[in-house]
Motif scaffolding. Structure first.
Motif, PDB file in Angstrom:
ATOM      1  N   THR A 126      22.799 -24.702 114.779  1.00 58.00           N
ATOM      2  CA  THR A 126      23.682 -25.697 113.890  1.00 58.00           C
ATOM      3  C   THR A 126      24.991 -25.301 113.432  1.00 58.00           C
ATOM      4  O   THR A 126      26.111 -26.079 113.466  1.00 58.00           O
ATOM      5  N   GLU A 127      25.413 -24.125 112.994  1.00 52.12           N
ATOM      6  CA  GLU A 127      26.608 -23.498 112.569  1.00 52.12           C
ATOM      7  C   GLU A 127      27.406 -23.270 113.823  1.00 52.12           C
ATOM      8  O   GLU A 127      28.748 -23.704 113.533  1.00 52.12           O
ATOM      9  N   ARG A 128      26.949 -23.153 114.872  1.00 56.74           N
ATOM     10  CA  ARG A 128      27.789 -22.836 116.138  1.00 56.74           C
ATOM     11  C   ARG A 128      28.167 -24.073 116.661  1.00 56.74           C
ATOM     12  O   ARG A 128      29.245 -24.611 117.022  1.00 56.74           O
ATOM     13  N   ASP A 129      27.117 -25.357 116.792  1.00 54.31           N
ATOM     14  CA  ASP A 129      27.384 -26.468 117.582  1.00 54.31           C
ATOM     15  C   ASP A 129      27.897 -27.557 116.475  1.00 54.31           C
ATOM     16  O   ASP A 129      28.596 -28.348 117.013  1.00 54.31           O
ATOM     17  N   ARG A 130      27.339 -27.566 115.424  1.00 51.95           N
ATOM     18  CA  ARG A 130      27.544 -28.774 114.426  1.00 51.95           C
ATOM     19  C   ARG A 130      28.051 -28.203 113.221  1.00 51.95           C
ATOM     20  O   ARG A 130      27.375 -28.525 112.061  1.00 51.95           O
ATOM     21  N   PRO A 131      28.877 -27.374 113.018  1.00 48.41           N
ATOM     22  CA  PRO A 131      29.650 -26.762 111.496  1.00 48.41           C
ATOM     23  C   PRO A 131      29.929 -28.068 110.705  1.00 48.41           C
ATOM     24  O   PRO A 131      30.366 -28.909 110.944  1.00 48.41           O
ATOM     25  N   GLY A 132      29.218 -27.744 109.414  1.00 46.50           N
ATOM     26  CA  GLY A 132      29.735 -28.666 108.423  1.00 46.50           C
ATOM     27  C   GLY A 132      28.807 -29.866 108.252  1.00 46.50           C
ATOM     28  O   GLY A 132      29.291 -30.878 107.478  1.00 46.50           O
ATOM     29  N   ILE A 133      27.728 -30.015 109.176  1.00 46.41           N
ATOM     30  CA  ILE A 133      27.257 -31.372 109.222  1.00 46.41           C
ATOM     31  C   ILE A 133      26.385 -31.423 107.971  1.00 46.41           C
ATOM     32  O   ILE A 133      26.116 -32.537 107.306  1.00 46.41           O
ATOM     33  N   TYR A 134      25.670 -30.345 107.591  1.00 55.51           N
ATOM     34  CA  TYR A 134      24.593 -30.285 106.319  1.00 55.51           C
ATOM     35  C   TYR A 134      25.636 -29.716 105.166  1.00 55.51           C
ATOM     36  O   TYR A 134      26.324 -28.683 105.196  1.00 55.51           O
ATOM     37  N   ASP A 135      25.197 -30.334 103.878  1.00 57.80           N
ATOM     38  CA  ASP A 135      25.565 -29.821 102.813  1.00 57.80           C
ATOM     39  C   ASP A 135      25.161 -28.376 102.326  1.00 57.80           C
ATOM     40  O   ASP A 135      25.479 -27.502 101.736  1.00 57.80           O
ATOM     41  N   ALA A 136      23.618 -28.123 102.778  1.00 55.28           N
ATOM     42  CA  ALA A 136      23.035 -26.915 102.666  1.00 55.28           C
ATOM     43  C   ALA A 136      21.711 -26.834 103.977  1.00 55.28           C
ATOM     44  O   ALA A 136      21.390 -27.936 104.148  1.00 55.28           O
ATOM     45  N   TYR A 137      21.566 -25.573 104.418  1.00 56.01           N
ATOM     46  CA  TYR A 137      20.788 -25.522 105.454  1.00 56.01           C
ATOM     47  C   TYR A 137      19.870 -24.254 104.961  1.00 56.01           C
ATOM     48  O   TYR A 137      20.313 -23.025 104.999  1.00 56.01           O
ATOM     49  N   TYR A 138      18.628 -24.355 105.095  1.00 54.88           N
ATOM     50  CA  TYR A 138      17.796 -23.408 104.662  1.00 54.88           C
ATOM     51  C   TYR A 138      16.698 -22.963 105.594  1.00 54.88           C
ATOM     52  O   TYR A 138      16.261 -23.698 106.412  1.00 54.88           O
ATOM     53  N   VAL A 139      16.521 -21.794 105.816  1.00 53.93           N
ATOM     54  CA  VAL A 139      15.580 -21.005 106.736  1.00 53.93           C
ATOM     55  C   VAL A 139      14.432 -20.654 105.802  1.00 53.93           C
ATOM     56  O   VAL A 139      14.443 -19.937 105.001  1.00 53.93           O
ATOM     57  N   ALA A 140      13.294 -21.572 105.955  1.00 57.51           N
ATOM     58  CA  ALA A 140      12.236 -21.472 105.013  1.00 57.51           C
ATOM     59  C   ALA A 140      10.857 -21.871 105.985  1.00 57.51           C
ATOM     60  O   ALA A 140      10.768 -22.676 106.611  1.00 57.51           O
TER      61      ALA A 140
END
Length: 216
Positions: A126-140
């Protein structure tokens, strides 16, 4: 310019394979690599391989594979029949993957987007292909969500839960879905897609039972 990958499907019959056993071959300079459709860590690590495989080559149009654009349009249509406005939603995108659903929602002007996935590779994609799309992204792992992270995600006050092409086959277990569902405000929206067979009484998977016999 889109990154193009060389994809080869097996010649042998795969109809007898379980859903999580189906595979393809990824042809790279180093050789041919066998990759299962559910090897998301491998797929997400390759720019745009997910889109090329599922939406271009396989033409996924089944209920489980309906595109994020289609699911977001259905959500928009449903909201148009209420007093709610899609742009005002605070969305928790469960199984966010490489951000395709987040991107579709962003086009509709959703005010807050929180992505969640269980693998690091999804967040990295996501950070590579669509940076800034989410206000926050959690790996959980939502089957074992610790209290601190639970409270942090809850502080976003999500009032909409979305999950696309991620329910069933063990991708997102019922327990994880319920954990996300319980993070919603008392009045909220839920949108997801599933395979038709999950509604069949012959299906004995955990998610199928959850749909037919919801917990109290």
């Amino acid at each position: 310019m889109k990154k193009r990958h060389r994809i080869q499907f097996p010649r042998e019959d795969t109809e007898e394979l379980d859903q999580d056993e189906i595979f393809f071959y990824l042809i790279e300079p180093s050789g041919k690599k066998k990759v299962r459709f559910h090897d998301y860590d491998v797929i997400y690590s390759k720019p745009e391989l997910y889109e090329q495989l599922f939406y271009e080559r396989l033409k996924c149009q089944s209920p489980k594979c309906q595109s994020p654009a289609k699911v977001s349009e259905i959500l928009k249509h449903s909201l148009s029949q209420s007093e709610c406005n899609l742009s005002e939603l605070r969305v928790l995108d469960l199984g966010a993957g490489n951000g395709m659903m987040g991107e579709a929602l962003k086009k509709h002007g959703v005010s807050r987007l929180i992505g969640v996935d269980i693998i690091d590779e999804a967040q990295q994609a996501t950070e590579r292909d669509r940076p800034g799309i989410y206000d926050a992204y959690y790996v959980a792992d939502f089957c074992n969500l610790n209290e601190e992270l639970h409270d942090e995600i809850s502080s976003w006050m999500p009032d909409c839960l979305t999950t696309v092409a991620a329910l069933g086959f063990g991708d997102i277990p019922p327990k994880a879905f319920f954990t996300a569902f319980n993070l919603l405000q008392s009045e909220g929206w839920v949108t997801f897609n599933i395979k038709e067979t999950f509604l069949d009484h012959t299906d004995t998977s955990g998610f199928s039972r959850m749909i037919r016999e919801p917990e109290n």
